[in-house]
Design a protein around this motif. Structure first.
Motif, short mmCIF file in Angstrom:
data_model
loop_
_atom_site.label_atom_id
_atom_site.label_comp_id
_atom_site.label_asym_id
_atom_site.label_seq_id
_atom_site.Cartn_x
_atom_site.Cartn_y
_atom_site.Cartn_z
N LEU A 94 -43.89 38.11 41.10
CA LEU A 94 -43.43 38.22 42.48
C LEU A 94 -43.04 39.65 42.81
O LEU A 94 -42.62 40.41 41.93
N ILE A 95 -43.13 39.98 44.08
CA ILE A 95 -42.65 41.27 44.56
C ILE A 95 -41.65 40.99 45.68
O ILE A 95 -41.97 40.31 46.66
N ASN A 96 -40.42 41.50 45.52
CA ASN A 96 -39.40 41.38 46.55
C ASN A 96 -39.84 42.28 47.70
O ASN A 96 -39.96 43.50 47.54
N PRO A 125 -34.08 26.63 43.23
CA PRO A 125 -34.52 26.96 44.60
C PRO A 125 -35.78 27.83 44.63
O PRO A 125 -36.67 27.61 45.44
N ILE A 126 -35.87 28.78 43.73
CA ILE A 126 -37.04 29.67 43.75
C ILE A 126 -38.31 28.92 43.34
O ILE A 126 -39.36 29.08 43.94
N VAL A 141 -37.01 32.38 49.87
CA VAL A 141 -36.15 31.66 48.96
C VAL A 141 -34.73 31.70 49.51
O VAL A 141 -34.20 32.78 49.78
N ARG A 142 -34.16 30.52 49.69
CA ARG A 142 -32.78 30.44 50.17
C ARG A 142 -31.86 30.50 48.95
O ARG A 142 -31.70 29.52 48.24
N ALA A 143 -31.28 31.67 48.73
CA ALA A 143 -30.41 31.91 47.57
C ALA A 143 -28.96 31.94 48.07
O ALA A 143 -28.71 32.07 49.27
N VAL A 148 -34.24 35.49 50.72
CA VAL A 148 -34.98 36.59 50.11
C VAL A 148 -36.47 36.27 50.24
O VAL A 148 -36.90 35.15 49.97
N GLU A 149 -37.25 37.27 50.66
CA GLU A 149 -38.70 37.08 50.81
C GLU A 149 -39.42 37.71 49.63
O GLU A 149 -39.13 38.85 49.24
#
Length: 158
Positions: A94-96, A125-126, A141-143, A148-149
């Motif tokens: 993944l890339i933030n 969640p992820i 992702v709802r952290a 966070v995308e």
């Protein structure tokens, strides 16, 4: 009983632990109990009580592992057609999008999860956000710290 997904490596680790408990720990504890009994009065024998407590823990763990293995659905991701989709057992790069930080996670069963080794639970969640997505997709992702995308860079079936 519901089948719980587990990787091949997770099943092997549990079977190895089970064998160790049955063939090494169980006999060692039995010997310790026998030796402690020889010391006399069991009411005030700390060695005896410690060995019995250890025996109880070991037998409980054996039953727990046997139950997990009985309810496990072992999934070998290397035997599944490579579609580029995120599924149980795949390793996802993944890339933030905000920070350009690169991450890599393998999606595993609940008992195998170890974030320090980049193994995340299928129920996290992820992982829930990633399942079913493909390379190039952007997921939110709802952290606990907010949303966070991530962009899915690569999906590996290893």
């Amino acid at each position: 009983m519901n089948n719980v997904p587990m990787t091949v490596a997770g099943e092997a680790a549990l079977r190895e632990e089970l064998e160790h408990l049955k063939k090494v720990e169980r006999p060692r504890i039995s010997d310790a109990i026998a030796e402690a009994r020889e010391h006399g009065d069991l009411k005030e024998n700390a060695e005896y009580h410690a060995a019995r407590e250890q025996q109880s823990f070991t037998e409980g763990r054996i039953m727990e592992i046997e139950g997990k293995l009985a309810g496990a659905q072992v999934i070998d991701v290397t035997q599944i057609a490579k579609t580029g989709k995120v599924i149980f057992g795949t390793t996802v790069s993944l890339i933030n999008i905000e920070t350009d930080e690169e991450l890599s996670y393998k999606i595993v069963g609940e008992d195998e999860a170890d974030v320090k080794n980049n193994l995340i639970s299928i129920g996290s969640p992820i992982a829930r956000a990633l399942i079913g997505k493909e390379e190039g997709d952007v997921v939110v992702v709802r952290a606990p710290g907010g949303e966070v995308e991530y962009e899915i860079d690569e999906v590996q079936h290893i």
